[in-house]
Structure formats: C-alpha cells, structure tokens
Scaffold this motif. Structure first.
Motif, PDB file in Angstrom:
ATOM      1  N   CYS A  50       0.903  -1.155  -0.155  1.00  0.00           N
ATOM      2  CA  CYS A  50       0.052   0.020   0.198  1.00  0.00           C
ATOM      3  C   CYS A  50       0.872   1.427   0.155  1.00  0.00           C
ATOM      4  O   CYS A  50       2.270   1.693   0.744  1.00  0.00           O
ATOM      5  CB  CYS A  50      -0.911   0.447   1.637  1.00  0.00           C
ATOM      6  N   CYS A  53      -0.204   3.452   3.317  1.00  0.00           N
ATOM      7  CA  CYS A  53       0.019   3.171   4.999  1.00  0.00           C
ATOM      8  C   CYS A  53       1.708   1.526   4.880  1.00  0.00           C
ATOM      9  O   CYS A  53       2.039   1.781   6.188  1.00  0.00           O
ATOM     10  CB  CYS A  53      -0.821   2.981   5.714  1.00  0.00           C
ATOM     11  N   CYS A 110      -4.156   0.336  -0.246  1.00  0.00           N
ATOM     12  CA  CYS A 110      -5.090  -1.441   0.704  1.00  0.00           C
ATOM     13  C   CYS A 110      -6.158  -1.496   0.384  1.00  0.00           C
ATOM     14  O   CYS A 110      -7.275   0.671   1.130  1.00  0.00           O
ATOM     15  CB  CYS A 110      -4.238  -1.539   1.881  1.00  0.00           C
ATOM     16  N   CYS A 113      -7.946   1.355   3.788  1.00  0.00           N
ATOM     17  CA  CYS A 113      -7.242   3.219   3.394  1.00  0.00           C
ATOM     18  C   CYS A 113      -8.350   3.746   2.186  1.00  0.00           C
ATOM     19  O   CYS A 113      -8.744   5.143   2.164  1.00  0.00           O
ATOM     20  CB  CYS A 113      -5.496   2.868   2.382  1.00  0.00           C
TER      21      CYS A 113
END
Ligand SMILES: [Zn+2]
Length: 123
Positions: A50, A53, A110, A113
């Motif tokens: 991701c 994050c 992801c 998120c």
C-alpha cells in the motif's frame, strides 16, 4: 515458455502459460515480418504494498493485455510497448513477469486506506 518466431504465422494461434498462481492465455499472430501481436489475459495473485500505509496485501490481478514482440530491434512506428527478443524466440514468461512488475510499480492502496479515503470524500 519460449516460442520460435519462425513458427508464428499470420493466423492467430492460441497459447496458454500457467505457473503456480498465474496464468497468461490468449492468442498470437504475426503482423509484420519481425513483429508479433499478442492478445491475452493475465491472471495472477500478487503481493502489493500500500502506497499510503505501507502494508502488504494480496490482490487478484486480472487484466487484458495487448503486447507486441519483435524479433530484433523494432524501428517502425508504434505507440504500444514492444518487447524485443534477440535469439529467435519469444519468451512469454519474461513478458508476463514484466507486465506484473509494471503493474506493481503503479500506485496502490489497501482496502482500509480506500475506505478512509471514501470517508474523506464525504467531508
Ligand atoms: Zn493502506
């Protein structure tokens, strides 16, 4: 999986490349003397990171591709990406792996998120 350029004809011929959790199926045909067009589908389970994050997550990659492969240097005019092969063979596994690598180099978020982002949009 290697295919000999010489044996690829103007009529589309189907192929199927499968390995572990990826598959690449489609057809290929010669469009010019040293140029081959490949139309197919790539399906794979890939691990992506991701970009927000940093978490790794698995994603199903399912994509239609149109690829050109040339025997030797290609000097014509074509906007598409061309894979050049120099030993008389097209290597389908090389193509599939670099297609997946180029997908990985795009931006990815992801699920968590993406959800957070959707909340942001509502504000
Ligand atoms: Zn994330």
């Amino acid at each position: 999986m290697k295919l000999e350029f010489k044996k690829i004809l103007n009529l589309p011929k189907t192929f199927c490349f499968e390995k572990e959790n990826l598959s690449f199926v489609g057809s290929l045909k010669k469009v010019k003397n040293n140029l081959v067009e490949i139309d197919g589908f790539i399906k794979a389970d890939v691990i992506l990171t991701c970009d927000r994050c940093g978490k790794e997550y698995q994603e199903k990659f399912d994509s239609e591709v149109k690829i050109f492969a040339s025997e030797g240097l290609f000097s014509g005019d074509l906007d598409e990406i061309i894979y050049e092969f120099h030993e008389g063979y097209i290597d389908l596994s090389e193509i599939v792996y670099s297609e997946i690598e180029s997908l990985k180099s795009d931006y990815h978020y992801c699920d968590e998120c993406i959800e957070k982002q959707e909340i942001c949009y509502e504000v």
